[in-house]
Motif scaffolding. Structure first.
Motif, short mmCIF file in Angstrom:
data_model
loop_
_atom_site.label_atom_id
_atom_site.label_comp_id
_atom_site.label_asym_id
_atom_site.label_seq_id
_atom_site.Cartn_x
_atom_site.Cartn_y
_atom_site.Cartn_z
N PHE A 45 0.83 -1.20 0.00
CA PHE A 45 0.00 0.00 0.00
C PHE A 45 0.87 1.26 0.00
CE2 PHE A 45 -2.71 3.14 2.21
CZ PHE A 45 -3.81 3.12 1.37
N LEU A 46 1.79 1.30 0.95
CA LEU A 46 2.67 2.47 1.04
C LEU A 46 3.49 2.63 -0.24
CD1 LEU A 46 4.07 4.73 2.77
CD2 LEU A 46 5.81 3.03 3.26
N HIS A 47 3.99 1.52 -0.73
CA HIS A 47 4.81 1.52 -1.93
C HIS A 47 4.10 2.23 -3.09
CE1 HIS A 47 6.56 -1.21 -5.32
NE2 HIS A 47 7.09 -0.02 -5.37
N PHE A 87 -3.60 14.07 -9.22
CA PHE A 87 -3.69 12.87 -8.38
C PHE A 87 -3.34 13.18 -6.92
CE2 PHE A 87 -1.90 8.97 -6.52
CZ PHE A 87 -2.98 8.11 -6.69
N LEU A 88 -2.68 14.33 -6.69
CA LEU A 88 -2.18 14.63 -5.34
C LEU A 88 -3.22 14.47 -4.22
CD1 LEU A 88 0.33 17.59 -5.77
CD2 LEU A 88 0.79 15.36 -4.80
N PRO A 89 -4.45 15.00 -4.40
CA PRO A 89 -5.41 14.85 -3.30
C PRO A 89 -5.69 13.38 -2.97
CG PRO A 89 -6.25 16.36 -4.96
CD PRO A 89 -4.99 15.81 -5.49
N MET A 95 -2.61 8.59 2.22
CA MET A 95 -1.64 8.76 3.31
C MET A 95 -2.35 8.90 4.66
SD MET A 95 1.32 8.26 2.23
CE MET A 95 2.10 8.55 3.80
N LEU A 96 -3.57 9.44 4.62
CA LEU A 96 -4.31 9.57 5.88
C LEU A 96 -4.56 8.19 6.49
CD1 LEU A 96 -6.90 12.39 5.10
CD2 LEU A 96 -4.84 12.52 6.49
N THR A 140 3.04 15.54 6.91
CA THR A 140 2.46 15.01 5.68
C THR A 140 1.27 15.84 5.24
OG1 THR A 140 3.16 12.79 6.27
CG2 THR A 140 1.41 12.97 4.64
N ILE A 141 0.38 16.13 6.17
CA ILE A 141 -0.84 16.85 5.79
C ILE A 141 -0.51 18.26 5.32
CG2 ILE A 141 -3.00 17.80 6.67
CD1 ILE A 141 -3.08 15.29 8.54
N LEU A 142 0.36 18.94 6.08
CA LEU A 142 0.69 20.32 5.69
C LEU A 142 1.41 20.37 4.35
CD1 LEU A 142 1.85 22.09 8.98
CD2 LEU A 142 -0.31 22.33 7.74
N VAL A 143 2.39 19.51 4.19
CA VAL A 143 3.21 19.59 2.98
C VAL A 143 2.44 19.14 1.75
CG1 VAL A 143 5.22 18.64 1.85
CG2 VAL A 143 5.40 19.48 4.17
#
Lengths: 463, 607
Positions: A45-47, A87-89, A95-96, A140-143
């Protein structure tokens, strides 16, 4: 003129089918992934999340570079870069889930999330003000949130050019330049922290100053490969007739040049660690060479030897067949590179740290044992490098046949998951692409881009 | 190269230049006597050079003991200066090679001087390892030379030896690159020169004729050299960084060193290019070729590379803490708060903080600010190397061996001496070669001259889209039905695109025509042999007597011509010039057919 992309039902069906395949593979991994099935699930998943989110970030970064460098020839296909950045969002949402996992302990991606392990380990303790769930979450959230704001800003300013029409002052473009100037340093500084947290901290004891740039180069090559593949695909569907062989030739040069650049960073990192042979650092490559040789050597073969040899010639960059082939290979290759960055560390942690997730946490002293082992590993690795035996290799091979699927090499489940995530990524990108004209008619450089030609100086070329 | 230029681009050549004017402006300085500023600068440079040579001789005579190096601090100003000069040598090849590959047209204004600077800087750098060995007479042991005292080879495992290979390769390729670019320009100088000077420039330009084949090969060679030079730019400072990073010394052993050194090198190189070019453009009046747009572009690169270096500094600091390795942590603590803290402050403020003023467009376009900044960065990058080298060595693992280092006058003198060498060579260079690459500037005139591009563009180049009002006429409309290129694995092989080559060739011939037509006005000669009765010898006599053109001869007094012939001796006295002025009149007025007819009737020019 086919300026508007339509996302057809058939394409959607295919992509959804692949997404379902990916989901099935993930479910299968969870329930039937063999030993360390849950580690396998979470690392997969992380990968994929890290890989595709990073590509999306690089699209924003390259876009900002294009704007600031007064690059003209990119303009013809800038909508593709914009679409990739959309795709970023989705990346942030995924990531959440990982962030939630850090708190709730339903995965064991990072053993620094394990309070008991940190307590027993002086090195992890020293890093605790950086490697902790809170910082991971906030950073992570801020960046990524900041990246998203920039991606949307570039997109909306680009669409504003269409709305403004003929504009002698290029207002939208000039505003975009200001945003791009801010993004380069912000993106450049913040991405390093993201990479340390998301990926480098899997091998929590290990450190390398090069790592952030090395990983960014991997994302960069993948991003170029995806742009090439999308353009070739869209051209085959009759779109983008104004993106010619000339543009693809230059993109091919990027693919070649950045592959070599990636290799340069790979070599610099590897060579310095190998040469100095400091145990704390060497352990990283030592493990990979001894126990994950397919990953270690495969990485170099796919990501350096192949693009270097194939794309060296002029004509291979101009033939969509060969260029597309290399782009596919290199895209897979860098996915493979991320596999190599993530899996060995987590397998080690799983083997030494706790006896499989199923057994629950804290299987008798597993954690206490853990920190000690990691320190020991460093010294051991050095000894092995100096010519000692690798007892773990034998132990390991006996354990799981010749290969440990999902850790030593990507298994079918990993490939399926990759296809699923890739399909989702494409689905998002193509949806974004369908929302605006492909042809940025009022881009200040569009005429330059349409007339783009690559100089070729080969004196004795046959034609 | 695309001929279409976006209306948003700034012109890179101002002053409404023609090809001929470019030749005049750029070749001119090599033809005139140097001005006072040049002479003063040259004298100062030579003075520094001489002092440097004296200090080097002192070092060799008395030994390295005349420096302040000690057993703890084995590398001081020598290696600091070495790395500093090597770094400066990076901008030239970056501008020539990487910016060529990225098609940045503004490179043409500064590439020549930057390449020259590269070569001189590498020369200065190469000096330091040579002196540092102490026994300069056995310096050839650097090279892998199978000497006569048994199988004694240099240590191939040592990055210092790799450095030797890297730097000599880099030097060779940079020199080739620079010289290749100079060939057509030397030919332009030759075409304007006379006598011995002409012979010399003909020799150094390899008898360049400007034929299409020459240009084609020249362009191929430039591109190949660019391809070779690009990895070399990266490799040289990478290997310099290996000198430090392969060790296990905390503060030196860090994996980010290779790309960070390269970025820093480009950063310092651009600073030195700016220092030089701002002075050169002023003294040689090159403001039309090195415009504010060029300076702004370079300042942007300075801001970019300065910030990259900043990311690297912070990464190092962070990872030193993150590593949990106490020696690493101490090395960085020592850099920031140790006894040499001032050099760390100098480095940070000059390299990372001060370039941030270039966020302001006004500052980027301000020449004075740019000049001051370029000096700041030169200083800051020197401090960076000093921080890495001396500060790190000063406090090693064993507190009892901690030491302090101050340069002696000899070390300072050698550093000043390399400045002297550098500026002496640069000043000589401005005298013998065009400081701006004339041929390359001409190649962008039609796309970046201010008469073709930018706000004040007025004349219309062939098919160049510029000015918003013309755009509609040039706009290409794409129709997918008409232009749906079939997509297959075997798309046709590329055609050799010779347009660009021919374009340059055209420009070259065009320039000749322009130059000839301008020449007619002040100093033209006709072929007087076209007049029946005049042979090469008499033509020479007449021209020496002031009758160079048909027009002059047509208006000439018969007695004057007769006198020239009489003075020349009996062999010429017999000639009868009676019809010559009438013939010349026809020739001057272009009545060639009539003249031909008449000449058929004449007998040896006599009626």
């Amino acid at each position: 003129m086919n300026k508007q992309f339509t996302f057809e039902g058939k394409q959607k069906t295919t992509l959804i089918a692949l997404m379902v395949l990916g989901l099935v593979c993930m479910v299968l991994t969870w329930f039937a992934g063999g030993q360390f099935a849950h580690e396998r699930f979470w690392t997969n998943f992380l990968h994929n999340v890290a890989f595709f989110t990073g590509i999306s970030f690089l699209a924003v970064f390259v876009y900002a570079c294009k704007v600031l460098a007064y690059s003209g020839w990119h303009s013809a296909f800038k909508r593709v870069m914009e679409a990739i950045s959309m795709f970023l969002p989705y990346g942030l949402v995924f990531m959440l889930i990982i962030i939630a996992g850090n708190y709730l302990g339903f995965h064991h991606l990072y053993h620094w999330t394990d309070a008991a392990a940190v307590e027993a380990d002086p090195i992890l303790k020293g890093k605790a003000s950086f490697l902790n769930s809170n910082f991971y979450a906030i950073y992570t959230i801020l960046v990524v949130g900041m990246w998203i704001i920039f991606a949307y800003k570039f997109r909306s300013l680009s669409l504003q050019e269409d709305e403004d029409g003929e504009d002698d002052n290029f207002t939208a473009y000039r505003r975009m330049k200001k945003w791009a100037a801010w993004f380069l340093p912000l993106g450049g500084f913040t991405s390093a922290g993201i990479i340390w947290l998301w990926i480098m901290s899997i091998d929590a004891h290990w450190y390398s100053t090069m790592f952030a740039w090395y990983t960014t180069a991997s994302w960069l090559v993948s991003c170029v490969a995806i742009i090439i593949l999308l353009l070739i695909y869209l051209k085959s569907k009759g779109y983008y007739s104004f993106v010619t062989q000339e543009h693809l030739h230059d993109l091919g040069k990027y693919l070649f040049g950045f592959s070599v650049f990636w290799t340069y960073l790979w070599f610099s990192q590897y060579m310095l660690i190998w040469y100095a042979n400091v145990g704390e650092e060497t352990v990283y490559f030592q493990d990979r060479i001894r126990e994950f040789p397919v990953l270690f050597y495969g990485n170099l073969l796919i990501n350096f030897v192949l693009p270097f040899l194939v794309l060296m010639r002029n004509d291979t960059k101009r033939k969509f067949g060969t260029l597309g082939f290399v782009a596919v290979a290199v895209l897979f290759g860098h996915w493979f590179d991320f596999f190599n960055m993530i899996k060995p560390g987590s397998l080690k942690a799983a083997q030494h740290g706790h006896g499989g997730h199923d057994g629950g946490h804290g299987s008798e002293g597993g954690h206490d044992h853990h920190g000690e082992l990691l320190i020991q590993q460093g010294t051991e690795a050095k000894a092995q490098f100096m010519g000692g035996g690798g007892h773990e290799v034998a132990e390991h091979a006996a354990e799981a046949g010749s290969f440990f699927m999902g850790f030593d090499i990507p298994g079918l489940l990993e490939i399926g998951t990759f296809l699923g995530f890739g399909a989702l990524f494409l689905f998002v990108v193509l949806s974004a692409l369908a929302k605006a004209p492909l042809y940025p008619e009022f881009d200040p450089y569009i005429q330059e881009s349409l007339h783009h030609e690559v100089e070729q100086h080969a004196p004795a070329e046959h034609h | 190269m695309s001929a279409v230029v976006s209306p948003i681009r700034e012109p890179l050549i101002t002053g409404n230049k023609t090809y001929h004017q470019i030749t005049e402006d750029l070749c001119g300085p090599t033809e005139k006597a140097p001005n006072l500023a040049w002479i003063i600068a040259f004298i100062i440079s030579i003075a520094f050079l001489t002092f440097g040579v004296f200090c080097i001789a002192w070092t060799i005579w008395f030994g390295i003991g005349s420096w302040d190096l000690n057993r703890t601090i084995g590398w001081g100003w020598d290696i600091t200066n070495f790395v500093w000069w090597i770094g400066i040598g990076h901008a030239g090849t970056l501008i020539s090679a990487i910016l060529l590959l990225f098609r940045q047209k503004w490179r043409t204004g500064v590439n020549r001087a930057a390449e020259a600077m590269t070569i001189f800087a590498v020369l200065c750098a190469a000096l330091f390892p040579g002196i540092h060995v102490g026994r300069a007479w056995v310096v050839f042991y650097f090279f892998p030379y199978p000497n006569t005292r048994g199988p004694l080879w240099p240590n191939f495992n040592s990055p210092l030896l790799w450095d030797l290979f890297a730097i000599s390769t880099y030097f060779t390729v940079s020199l080739l690159f620079w010289y290749t670019g100079l060939v057509p320009d030397f030919a332009s100088v030759r075409d304007r020169a006379k006598g011995f000077r002409k012979k010399i420039y003909n020799f150094v330009s390899f008898g360049w004729t400007g034929s299409a084949k020459h240009w084609q090969r020249w362009e191929s060679l430039s591109l190949i050299l660019a391809g070779i030079a690009t990895p070399l730019v990266l490799s040289v400072h990478t290997i310099v960084s290996f000198d430090f990073a392969t060790s296990v010394i905390p503060g030196w052993h860090t994996t980010i060193f290779p790309p960070y050194f390269v970025a820093g090198a480009i950063f310092s190189g651009f600073a030195m290019v700016l220092t030089l070019m701002l002075i050169t453009r002023k003294i040689l009046n090159l403001e039309d070729y090195i415009t504010i747009a060029h300076i702004e572009s370079m300042n942007k690169i300075i801001l970019l590379t300065g910030t990259i270096v900043g990311v690297a500094y912070l990464t190092e600091l962070f990872i030193a803490w993150y590593s949990g390795y106490i020696y690493e942590q101490f090395a960085f603590y020592n850099r920031v708060f140790g006894p040499y803290w001032w050099s760390y402050v100098g480095m940070m403020s000059c390299n990372v903080l001060s370039p941030q003023i270039f966020w302001s467009k006004k500052m980027r376009r301000n020449i004075f600010v740019t000049f001051v900044m370029s000096i700041f960065i030169n200083i800051g990058m020197w401090f960076e190397r000093f921080v890495i080298i001396a500060t790190t060595l000063a406090r090693d693992y064993l507190p009892s061996s901690w030491s302090w280092y101050d340069p002696t006058w000899v070390e300072i003198g050698i550093y000043l001496g390399t400045m002297g060498i550098f500026f002496t060579l640069y000043l000589l260079f401005t005298r013998v070669a065009p400081v701006v690459a004339a041929a390359e500037v001409k190649s962008i005139l039609k796309t970046s001259g201010d008469q073709y591009a930018g706000k004040n563009a007025h004349s219309h180049g062939h098919g160049h889209g510029h000015g918003h009002h013309h755009e509609t006429t040039h706009k290409v409309e794409y129709d997918d039905t008409a232009d749906s290129a079939p997509l297959s694995a075997a798309t046709p092989m590329p055609e050799t695109k010779v347009e660009e080559v021919t374009e340059v060739v055209e420009e070259n011939t065009m320039e000749k025509v322009v130059e000839e037509s301008i020449g007619i006005i002040d100093d033209v000669e006709d072929d007087l042999k076209k007049i029946e009765g005049i042979g090469p010898k008499i033509e020479g006599l007449l021209k020496a007597g002031g009758f160079k053109t048909f027009a002059a001869l047509a208006g000439a007094d018969l007695d004057a011509i007769q006198k020239i012939l009489d003075d020349a001796g009996p062999r010429y006295r017999i000639h009868d010039p009676a019809t010559w002025s009438a013939q010349a009149k026809m020739a001057a007025e272009g009545r060639w057919e009539e003249l031909q007819k008449w000449q058929d009737e004449l007998d040896g020019g006599k009626e």
